[in-house]
Scaffold this motif. Sequence first.
Motif, PDB file in Angstrom:
ATOM      1  N   LYS A   1       0.576  -1.154  -0.076  1.00  0.00           N
ATOM      2  CA  LYS A   1       0.052   0.397   0.108  1.00  0.00           C
ATOM      3  C   LYS A   1       0.407   1.563  -0.099  1.00  0.00           C
ATOM      4  O   LYS A   1       1.480   1.399  -1.107  1.00  0.00           O
ATOM      5  CB  LYS A   1      -0.874   0.040   1.134  1.00  0.00           C
ATOM      6  N   TYR A   2       1.448   1.949   0.924  1.00  0.00           N
ATOM      7  CA  TYR A   2       2.007   3.417   1.189  1.00  0.00           C
ATOM      8  C   TYR A   2       2.741   3.568   0.692  1.00  0.00           C
ATOM      9  O   TYR A   2       4.027   4.135   0.512  1.00  0.00           O
ATOM     10  CB  TYR A   2       1.228   4.359   2.072  1.00  0.00           C
ATOM     11  N   ILE A   3       3.591   2.273   1.694  1.00  0.00           N
ATOM     12  CA  ILE A   3       5.201   2.153   1.490  1.00  0.00           C
ATOM     13  C   ILE A   3       5.879   1.831  -0.017  1.00  0.00           C
ATOM     14  O   ILE A   3       6.622   3.048  -0.650  1.00  0.00           O
ATOM     15  CB  ILE A   3       5.497   0.663   2.334  1.00  0.00           C
ATOM     16  N   ASP A   4       4.744   1.387  -0.786  1.00  0.00           N
ATOM     17  CA  ASP A   4       5.590   0.810  -2.456  1.00  0.00           C
ATOM     18  C   ASP A   4       4.938   2.918  -2.576  1.00  0.00           C
ATOM     19  O   ASP A   4       5.429   2.991  -2.925  1.00  0.00           O
ATOM     20  CB  ASP A   4       4.596   0.167  -3.227  1.00  0.00           C
ATOM     21  N   GLY A   5       3.624   2.792  -2.359  1.00  0.00           N
ATOM     22  CA  GLY A   5       2.880   4.299  -2.449  1.00  0.00           C
ATOM     23  C   GLY A   5       2.481   4.703  -4.435  1.00  0.00           C
ATOM     24  O   GLY A   5       2.201   5.061  -4.663  1.00  0.00           O
ATOM     25  N   GLN A   6       2.891   3.515  -5.503  1.00  0.00           N
ATOM     26  CA  GLN A   6       2.693   3.784  -6.948  1.00  0.00           C
ATOM     27  C   GLN A   6       2.179   2.187  -7.590  1.00  0.00           C
ATOM     28  O   GLN A   6       2.335   2.482  -8.133  1.00  0.00           O
ATOM     29  CB  GLN A   6       3.662   4.584  -7.901  1.00  0.00           C
ATOM     30  N   GLY A   7       1.717   1.581  -6.422  1.00  0.00           N
ATOM     31  CA  GLY A   7       0.463  -0.201  -6.526  1.00  0.00           C
ATOM     32  C   GLY A   7       1.925  -0.782  -7.312  1.00  0.00           C
ATOM     33  O   GLY A   7       0.900  -1.198  -9.090  1.00  0.00           O
ATOM     34  N   ARG A   8       2.827  -0.603  -7.577  1.00  0.00           N
ATOM     35  CA  ARG A   8       3.791  -2.050  -7.876  1.00  0.00           C
ATOM     36  C   ARG A   8       3.589  -3.215  -8.022  1.00  0.00           C
ATOM     37  O   ARG A   8       4.191  -4.076  -8.663  1.00  0.00           O
ATOM     38  CB  ARG A   8       4.715  -1.083  -8.498  1.00  0.00           C
ATOM     39  N   CYS A   9       4.461  -3.270  -6.055  1.00  0.00           N
ATOM     40  CA  CYS A   9       4.541  -4.773  -5.636  1.00  0.00           C
ATOM     41  C   CYS A   9       4.116  -5.054  -4.833  1.00  0.00           C
ATOM     42  O   CYS A   9       3.229  -4.222  -4.153  1.00  0.00           O
ATOM     43  CB  CYS A   9       6.147  -4.555  -5.634  1.00  0.00           C
ATOM     44  N   VAL A  10       3.724  -6.740  -4.223  1.00  0.00           N
ATOM     45  CA  VAL A  10       3.150  -6.511  -3.065  1.00  0.00           C
ATOM     46  C   VAL A  10       4.146  -7.402  -2.716  1.00  0.00           C
ATOM     47  O   VAL A  10       4.929  -8.157  -2.721  1.00  0.00           O
ATOM     48  CB  VAL A  10       2.280  -7.894  -4.094  1.00  0.00           C
TER      49      VAL A  10
END
Length: 395
Positions: free
Chosen positions: A211-220
């Motif tokens: 979620k926010y730690i990635d912030g740009q919806g790329r990785c799980v």
Amino acid sequence: MNDIDWNQYALETQAIRAGHHRTHEDEHSIPIFATSSYVFKSAADAAARFTGQQVGNIYSRFTNPTVAAFQDRLALMEKGERCLAFSSGMAAIMAVGMGLLKTGDHVVCSRSVFGNTVLMFQNYFGKFGVETDFVDLTDINAWAIAIKPNTRLLFLETPSNPLIEIADIRALADVARAHNCLLVVDNCFCTPALQRPLTLGADIVVHSATKYIDGQGRCVGGAVVASEEIIEKYIYPYLRTGGATMSAFNAWVFLCGLETLAVRMKAHCDNATILAQWLVEQPAVSKVNYPALTSHTQHELAKIQQSHFGGIVSFEVHGGKEAAWRLIDATKMVSITANLGDVKTTITHPATTTHGRLSPEVRAKAGINDNLIRISVGLEAIEDIKADLAIVSKN
Ligand SMILES: *Cc1c(COP(=O)(O)O)cnc(C)c1O
């Protein structure tokens, strides 16, 4: 730089610089260590690493320098002693259960947690004889009453999804301590930029880095942060054996995400506050859940416990599921997706998506009505976000 004590630095600085041990190549950006295993100088060295007498990398299921950098950085930001990364948020939650629970143990869990977390405790840990009781997140008495002699963990998310209710972490940490249980907080919605549960008495923080730690919806990805003792004794042995490992590439993406986390969170919160205040005034909207609003039951608690009110807003519209779906389908720009914490604004209908696998009774008890819509407010211009939701201005 390799010997700086990052504990002395502010979260914004830790987020950008901590965890990277520069190699002999003098790189400025952290490298992706794309290697599954590591080479030992001799058979004796190999043996010493496997017994733990010699520190160093062994195999990337449980030791990888890029993943270690992410773990060290997030541990500092959460003010925890140690962090372990996992392949997903659910894998992190599963690791807490697998590491700490045994047949005959009991768990008290908030009713308002991520749908899969409910299923994890009920269906999977339940299958192996761990019993879970679900209670009202904000009712401290209900937590205390639900605790039994065999209760091992208290588990919650705050703010909750999708109703944005706030739990008093300090009060629940006192309850946990008094009954010899561990308090686990899923800090996905706030991130350490807004709230640090370990400083409020929680024992374990879990994250969906997706979620926010990635912030740009790329990785799980996911993480567990706790004391050295809890991690070393209970969580690390499970990761090493269970193998739900974060990849080096994903760790690198999450490291980049952490670098901008504080500024992104502030911008998410600012946009969400404006949107929530606007939604309150719209004729099609019957209720808005956002802790910056003085109408929010835990507004005062949120002000003390969090440094800002978060990026997620939910609201109810007049009418039922049809009205909610009509609103969602009328958007042009906003993404219809269950993901959240992205720079892109996302909209979802919890009752038929994220919480659709719960029985209607469980859903009703959790207050997730058919007319409820959740928005993860992104970083587009707030005027454009409002314009995309303009249908709420009509009666
Ligand atoms: C998404 C989410 C999870 C699960 O994380 P994944 O990375 O999708 O496995 C857990 N808790 C919360 C609060 C979430 O939003």
